[in-house]
Design an enzyme around this catalytic site. Structure first.
Site, short mmCIF file in Angstrom:
data_model
loop_
_atom_site.label_atom_id
_atom_site.label_comp_id
_atom_site.label_asym_id
_atom_site.label_seq_id
_atom_site.Cartn_x
_atom_site.Cartn_y
_atom_site.Cartn_z
CB SER A 148 -0.89 0.02 1.26
OG SER A 148 -1.55 1.26 1.40
CE1 TYR A 161 -3.97 -2.50 5.24
CE2 TYR A 161 -3.47 -0.21 4.73
CZ TYR A 161 -3.79 -1.49 4.31
OH TYR A 161 -3.93 -1.75 2.97
CE LYS A 165 -1.40 -4.06 3.24
NZ LYS A 165 -1.43 -5.31 2.42
#
Length: 256
Positions: A148, A161, A165
Site C-alpha cells: 500500500s 495497518y 504494509k
C-alpha cells in the site's frame, strides 16, 4: 518474445488470496483472461466459488479454495492442495489483508494489533516462503505482494495497518534479494485509494475523501480493475528482469 506472447499466461497456475472481491477479484479475472488457471482464495468458500464460477462461465479456468492466511494450519493446507493437485505454482499474488482498527495509533488494542500483524506480516511471510519453495523446484515463478502507499506515507488513523504494509515492502525486497538466482521474482504493488469494501471507511466518509483528493493529482479514487494491469505485467514474461520492485499505482499520490 513475440508481441502477442508478451503477457500470455497459458499453462500457468496462479494463486490469488483475498480474491472474492475488490482488487483480488479483478486480478483473478485478469490473469484468467490471459490464460492462467487461477485459484481464487479467501476466508469464505462461497465468495470464492462465486468468482471462480463466473470466470469459468466466461471461458476461463478457475477453482475456489478457502484459506485464512492469518491461520498457519490453513496456509499449510492450501499448499498441500496445490502440490497434490497441480504439482507447481507459477504465480502467487498475496492480496488478502486485515485492517480492523481505524483510530489513534496509541489506542490500538492488542486484539487489533495481533489480527493485523498475523495476516499482513506473518501471513504474507509464510505464503511467500512456501510459494518460493514450490517455485524453486519447478523452474521459478513470480510472487506479487499487494502492499500500500501507506507503507511509504502512513495513513492518518491507520497506524498499525501502515506499519504492516511497510513491513511488506521490506519483505518483498528481502525475498527478491535471496531468490533471484532461483528464478523466483518477488515484487510489490502499492495501490492508492481504491473503491473497495476494504477501503469503505475512507471512501464513504465525504470529509475524509475530500481531504484525500487534495493529495491525489488525478483527483479521483481508483477502480479495482486499474490495479490488475500492473499485476499482469509482474506475473508475465513482460517483467522477466524485474524483481525487488515496488510499483505505485496511486494516481500520483506519492509524487506530492
Amino acid at each position: 518474445m513475440s508481441k502477442q506472447d508478451l503477457f500470455d499466461l497459458s499453462g500457468k497456475v496462479a494463486l490469488i488470496t483475498g480474491a472474492s472481491r475488490g482488487i483480488g477479484e479483478s486480478i483473478a479475472r485478469t490473469l484468467a483472461n490471459y490464460g492462467a488457471h487461477v485459484i481464487v482464495s479467501s476466508r469464505k468458500i462461497d465468495g470464492c466459488e462465486a468468482v471462480a464460477s463466473s470466470i469459468r462461465e466466461a471461458g476461463g479456468s478457475a477453482e475456489a479454495y478457502a484459506c485464512h492466511i492469518g491461520e498457519m494450519d490453513q496456509i499449510e493446507d492450501i499448499w498441500q492442495h496445490i502440490e497434490s493437485k497441480h504439482g507447481k505454482l507459477d504465480v502467487l499474488v498475496n492480496n488478502a489483508a486485515a485492517n480492523p482498527y481505524f483510530g489513534p495509533i496509541e489506542d490500538t488494542d492488542l486484539g487489533a494489533y495481533h489480527k493485523t500483524v498475523d495476516v499482513n506480516i506473518r501471513g504474507y511471510f509464510f505464503m511467500c516462503a512456501r510459494g518460493a519453495q514450490i517455485m524453486k523446484t519447478n523452474g521459478g515463478g513470480s510472487i506479487i505482494n499487494v502492499a500500500s502507499v501507506n507503507g511509504v506515507n502512513p495513513g492518518h488513523f491507520q497506524g498499525i495497518y501502515s506499519v504492516t504494509k511497510a513491513a511488506v515492502i521490506s519483505m518483498t525486497k528481502s525475498f527478491a534479494m535471496e531468490l533471484g538466482q532461483q528464478k523466483v521474482r518477488v515484487n510489490a504493488l502499492l495501490p492508492g485509494l481504491t473503491d473497495t469494501k476494504f477501503a469503505s471507511a475512507l471512501t464513504s466518509n465525504e470529509a475524509i475523501k475530500k481531504q484525500a483528493m487534495a493529495h491525489i493529482p488525478m483527483k479521483r479514487v481508483a477502480d479495482p480493475d486499474e490495479m490488475a494491469g500492473t499485476v499482469l505485467y509482474l506475473a508475465s514474461g513482460a517483467s522477466s528482469y524485474t524483481t525487488g520492485t515496488c510499483i505505485n499505482v496511486d494516481g500520483g499520490y506519492l509524487t506530492i
